[in-house]
Enzyme design. Structure first.
Site, short mmCIF file in Angstrom:
data_model
loop_
_atom_site.label_atom_id
_atom_site.label_comp_id
_atom_site.label_asym_id
_atom_site.label_seq_id
_atom_site.Cartn_x
_atom_site.Cartn_y
_atom_site.Cartn_z
N SER A 1 1.96 3.51 -2.79
CA SER A 1 1.52 2.41 -3.64
C SER A 1 1.28 2.94 -5.05
CB SER A 1 0.24 1.80 -3.09
OG SER A 1 -0.82 2.71 -3.32
N LYS A 2 0.86 2.03 -5.92
CA LYS A 2 0.65 2.40 -7.33
C LYS A 2 -0.33 3.56 -7.49
CE LYS A 2 1.96 -1.69 -9.85
NZ LYS A 2 1.47 -3.04 -9.93
N ARG A 3 -1.24 3.68 -6.52
CA ARG A 3 -2.21 4.78 -6.59
C ARG A 3 -1.49 6.13 -6.66
NH1 ARG A 3 -4.62 5.92 -2.00
NH2 ARG A 3 -3.38 4.45 -0.81
N GLY B 1 1.23 6.79 -8.24
CA GLY B 1 2.06 6.93 -9.44
C GLY B 1 3.06 5.79 -9.49
#
Ligand code: GLU
Length: 482
Positions: free
Chosen positions: A241-243, A245
């Site tokens: 996920s965006k966490r 990168g």
């Protein structure tokens, strides 16, 4: 029979690398088997879908080189068709109207969570009497599918036989009160109408597949073959996920990743050619691809491996092609006609040191501008030597003596690798010092840096005039340093 596959992204966000991964497996399988690959935009969630996102998804797939044979189809064009099929299920008694409001449903869910009970819909509307239904007739209503008792199972291409008890599945909404359809209904109708033979998608859709099998049964349609591949994980082994990168394909483009490297990298996240080859072009991948080599275990998105692979691809490009790719980055400096040749030479020197196209901007500055500062470790090690100024002046004089040719575009006979190297080595010999004691400070003076490609190549490319000017500037700096 030739396979028909599809990729069905929802335009509620950019093209996620997970969707690109799924698209790639569908594409490779279809190309290998000479089938048909369809692009279907699943924009039934009209509040969250935008046409701008559809454009981005289309652009991203094109950039990756995953061309589709049919489409793009847009599901939002087909609400009347989905409604017709939902009505058919109503007629067959396989579905029923639900009058519950979102508030009511949310309250029931909260209550169930508090009491640690099942969160399944309680079939309140299915159990209404005819009188009650009549009274509600003009109210906003959704259509729910009735899950029959029993078990549901199918043969998955990777998971083999998978089974679920229908008690675990709730009567799900197939058509919403706002006149739009829900994912499972429109997906099944379209897969059927488009003749999709293989649904290859991420494992996170397994729960939907059980519901979809019920729909196929209710319509009396043959379901396609399902293949649920493992998801890509982040470095902490949770779903990517965006966490972790960047997750959008276009972000990788912006960050200087080549599409051929990204495709190669994604292909190996869950599939292997059966040997230890790692650098495989799209056509090699197509040649080697088979669904039975898809693994069961999820792979981690290792950005360092992607960067390594990207570096390998960068190194294989011709200087001309690499320069074109660099110039396509919005932040790249644009060459004037006369310095294009010069830029090509810079590209050639730096190529093996780049892992991303954007690295070019970071490591090539001194080929275009005099350094404005010197790396402090370098200053400590190479500039803080009593004889340094004298040594730099001597080498500058030697360079000046090499006849007045050279410059940006044509380093000629008299100012070339050979004469430059011997000028430095001869001076070192005369001074009775190691050549490195000249090379390090000269590099710092010319580039501002302590590392980089071969100094002799840098000097040749910068040209005599620039080299002499920068050595003079370094002398001024050294005078100040005292
Ligand atoms: N729109 C769904 C998604 O983006 C498609 C799932 C499917 O392939 O059926 O996840």
């Amino acid at each position: 029979m030739k396979p028909i596959t599809r990729i069905a992204p929802s335009p509620t966000g950019f093209l996620h690398v997970g969707t690109a991964h799924t698209a790639l497996y569908n594409w490779l399988f279809t190309r290998k088997e000479r089938g048909k690959f369809i692009l279907r935009i699943e924009d039934t969630d009209i509040k969250r879908s935008t046409s701008a996102m559809s454009d981005v998804i289309i652009e991203s797939l094109k950039w990756l080189g995953l061309k589709w044979d049919e489409g793009p189809y847009f599901q939002s064009d087909k609400f009347p068709v989905y409604k017709k099929y939902a009505d058919l299920l109503l007629e067959k008694g396989a579905a029923y109207f639900c009058y519950c409001t979102p508030e009511e449903l949310a309250a029931k869910k909260n209550e169930a969570i508090l009491q640690k009970k099942t969160r399944k819909y309680d079939r309140k509307c299915f159990n209404l009497s005819d009188d009650e239904k009549k009274k509600l007739e003009n109210k906003n209503k959704a259509i729910r599918f009735f899950i029959p008792d029993g078990k549901v199972s199918f043969e998955d291409g990777i998971h083999k036989r998978v089974e679920r008890n229908s008690d675990d599945i709730e009567d799900f909404v197939i058509f919403k009160s706002d006149g739009t359809s829900s994912y499972n209904l429109s997906c099944v109708i379209d897969d059927h109408e488009l003749g999709v033979t293989h649904v290859i998608r991420g494992e996170d859709h397994l729960v939907n597949t059980f519901k979809q099998i019920f729909l196929y049964r209710a319509f009396g349609w043959e379901p396609p073959k399902f293949v649920h591949h493992p998801m890509i994980l982040g470095t902490d082994r949770s779903k990517l996920s965006k966490r972790h990168g960047a997750v959008s394909v276009l972000d990788y483009k912006k960050q200087g990743i080549l599409p051929e490297a990204l495709v190669n990298f994604l292909a190996l996240l869950g599939w292997s050619p059966g040997d230890d080859r790692e650098i495989l072009s799209l056509s090699e991948l197509t040649e080697l691809f088979s669904l039975d080599r898809l693994g069961r275990t999820a792979s981690v998105f290792d950005i360092e491996k992607l960067e390594w692979m990207n570096g390998e691809y960068i190194n294989k490009l011709s200087d001309e092609e690499l320069l074109n790719r660099i110039l396509s980055l919005p932040e790249s400096r644009q060459p004037t006609t006369e310095n294009r040749e010069y830029m090509l030479k810079v590209v050639n020197i730096l190529k093996s040191r780049m892992q991303r196209l954007t690295d070019f901007m970071k490591i090539s500055d001194y080929f275009f501008e005099d350094p404005t500062q010197y790396e402090s470790v370098g200053v400590e090690k190479s500039f803080k030597i009593p004889e340094i100024n004298q040594r730099l002046t001597l080498i500058k004089d030697r360079f000046s003596e090499l006849s007045r040719v050279g410059g940006h575009s044509s380093p000629e006979e008299s100012f070339n690798l050979e004469t430059i190297e011997s000028a430095i080595r001869e001076l070192a010999g005369e001074l009775g010092i190691k050549a490195a004691l000249l090379i390090h400070p000269i590099r710092l003076a010319l580039t501002g840096r302590t590392g980089g490609p071969s100094l002799f190549h840098i000097i040749e490319l910068l040209g005599r005039e620039t080299v002499v000017r920068r050595l003079e500037k370094a002398s001024l700096f050294l005078n100040e340093l005292k």
